[in-house]
Design a protein around this motif. Structure first.
Motif, PDB file in Angstrom:
ATOM      1  N   VAL A  22       7.760  -1.201  10.953  1.00 43.95           N
ATOM      2  CA  VAL A  22       6.473  -1.838  10.675  1.00 43.95           C
ATOM      3  C   VAL A  22       6.209  -1.831   9.172  1.00 43.95           C
ATOM      4  N   LEU A  23       6.456  -0.716   8.532  1.00 43.27           N
ATOM      5  CA  LEU A  23       6.257  -0.607   7.087  1.00 43.27           C
ATOM      6  C   LEU A  23       7.133  -1.611   6.345  1.00 43.27           C
ATOM      7  N   ALA A  24       8.358  -1.781   6.788  1.00 45.44           N
ATOM      8  CA  ALA A  24       9.274  -2.713   6.117  1.00 45.44           C
ATOM      9  C   ALA A  24       8.775  -4.148   6.211  1.00 45.44           C
ATOM     10  N   TYR A  25       8.426  -4.619   7.418  1.00 41.44           N
ATOM     11  CA  TYR A  25       8.017  -6.026   7.492  1.00 41.44           C
ATOM     12  C   TYR A  25       6.620  -6.246   6.934  1.00 41.44           C
ATOM     13  N   ARG A  26       5.751  -5.254   6.999  1.00 36.05           N
ATOM     14  CA  ARG A  26       4.410  -5.428   6.435  1.00 36.05           C
ATOM     15  C   ARG A  26       4.430  -5.404   4.901  1.00 36.05           C
ATOM     16  N   ASN A  27       5.489  -4.902   4.302  1.00 41.95           N
ATOM     17  CA  ASN A  27       5.627  -4.939   2.851  1.00 41.95           C
ATOM     18  C   ASN A  27       6.458  -6.120   2.360  1.00 41.95           C
ATOM     19  N   GLY A  36      -4.532  -9.467   5.519  1.00 42.25           N
ATOM     20  CA  GLY A  36      -5.623  -8.819   4.816  1.00 42.25           C
ATOM     21  C   GLY A  36      -5.394  -7.390   4.372  1.00 42.25           C
ATOM     22  N   TRP A  37      -4.272  -6.772   4.741  1.00 41.04           N
ATOM     23  CA  TRP A  37      -4.106  -5.372   4.359  1.00 41.04           C
ATOM     24  C   TRP A  37      -3.724  -5.249   2.889  1.00 41.04           C
ATOM     25  N   PRO A  38      -4.094  -4.126   2.269  1.00 34.71           N
ATOM     26  CA  PRO A  38      -3.718  -3.898   0.871  1.00 34.71           C
ATOM     27  C   PRO A  38      -2.213  -3.673   0.746  1.00 34.71           C
ATOM     28  N   THR A  42       1.385   1.483   3.210  1.00 39.90           N
ATOM     29  CA  THR A  42       1.878   2.853   3.040  1.00 39.90           C
ATOM     30  C   THR A  42       2.157   3.483   4.402  1.00 39.90           C
ATOM     31  N   PRO A  43       2.939   4.550   4.414  1.00 44.94           N
ATOM     32  CA  PRO A  43       3.142   5.249   5.696  1.00 44.94           C
ATOM     33  C   PRO A  43       1.819   5.649   6.351  1.00 44.94           C
ATOM     34  N   ASP A  44       0.855   6.082   5.566  1.00 50.68           N
ATOM     35  CA  ASP A  44      -0.437   6.461   6.142  1.00 50.68           C
ATOM     36  C   ASP A  44      -1.173   5.257   6.732  1.00 50.68           C
ATOM     37  N   SER A  45      -1.101   4.111   6.046  1.00 52.27           N
ATOM     38  CA  SER A  45      -1.828   2.942   6.547  1.00 52.27           C
ATOM     39  C   SER A  45      -1.226   2.407   7.840  1.00 52.27           C
TER      40      SER A  45
END
Length: 172
Positions: A22-27, A36-38, A42-45
Motif C-alpha cells: 500500500v505504501l509503495a503504490y500510494r507513493n 487527497g493524502w499528503p 508514511t508507514p504511520d499514515s
C-alpha cells in the motif's frame, strides 16, 4: 468483517502484511496525483487503513482489492455518515486499465445499497481526473456539480467535482 467477491476480485480487510505494498503504490506520483493524502505517504499514515470495522461503520473503512489469486492491486474505501457514504478507490499503476476499479466499485456500491440500506453514495474528485469521472459516469453516477477552487491540494487551490447515485437509481 465484510469481504466482497466478484468474478476476478476479492475486497477484504487490509492487514499489516499489506502495508508495504500500500505504501509503495500510494507513493507512486502517478497514482497519488489526484488523491487527497499528503505526500509522502508514511508507514504511520497507511497503518491507519488497517481496521476490523465492518463496511458501513461510521467514518472511512478501507478494503484491500486483491485478485482472486491473492495479489494486492489496490484499495477501496467507504466513508459512511448516516444513510449516505462517500467512496474512494486507489489502484497500483500496474493494475490500472484492466477494469478492476469498475468491478470493485460496482461491488462496493451494490453492497452499500443492497446490504447496508444506504440512500445515497457519492464521490468527490478532482475534475482533471477524467478517467475516474468517466468511470463514475459509466457506473451510473451523475455529475452534481463542481465547486471552483474549493479544495487546497498540495499547495494549490483546485476544483472539486461531486458525483452521486441514489439507491433508487442503482436498483432501477
Amino acid at each position: 468483517m465484510t469481504t466482497l467477491h466478484t468474478s476476478r476480485l476479492i475486497l477484504r480487510p487490509l492487514t499489516p502484511d499489506d502495508l508495504p505494498h500500500v505504501l509503495a503504490y500510494r507513493n507512486d506520483p502517478e497514482v497519488a496525483r489526484y488523491q487527497g493524502w499528503p505526500l509522502p505517504a508514511t508507514p504511520d499514515s497507511v497503518a491507519g487503513l488497517v481496521s476490523d470495522a465492518p463496511l458501513g461503520a461510521p467514518g472511512w473503512v478501507q478494503r484491500a482489492v486483491t485478485l482472486t489469486g491473492g495479489e494486492l492491486v489496490g484499495d477501496v474505501g467507504l466513508n459512511t455518515q448516516g444513510s449516505q457514504a462517500e467512496l474512494g478507490v486507489t489502484l497500483a499503476r500496474r493494475a490500472q486499465g484492466h477494469g478492476y476499479a469498475r468491478e470493485a466499485l460496482h461491488a462496493l456500491v451494490t453492497h452499500a445499497f443492497a446490504d447496508l440500506g444506504l440512500h445515497r453514495v457519492h464521490a468527490s474528485i478532482d475534475p482533471r481526473n477524467t478517467i475516474v469521472a468517466g468511470l463514475l459516469t459509466r457506473l451510473g453516477f451523475r455529475h452534481e456539480g463542481t465547486s471552483l477552487q474549493s479544495y487546497r491540494h498540495r499547495g494549490e487551490w483546485t476544483d472539486d467535482a461531486l458525483y452521486a447515485v441514489l439507491a433508487a437509481e442503482w436498483t432501477a
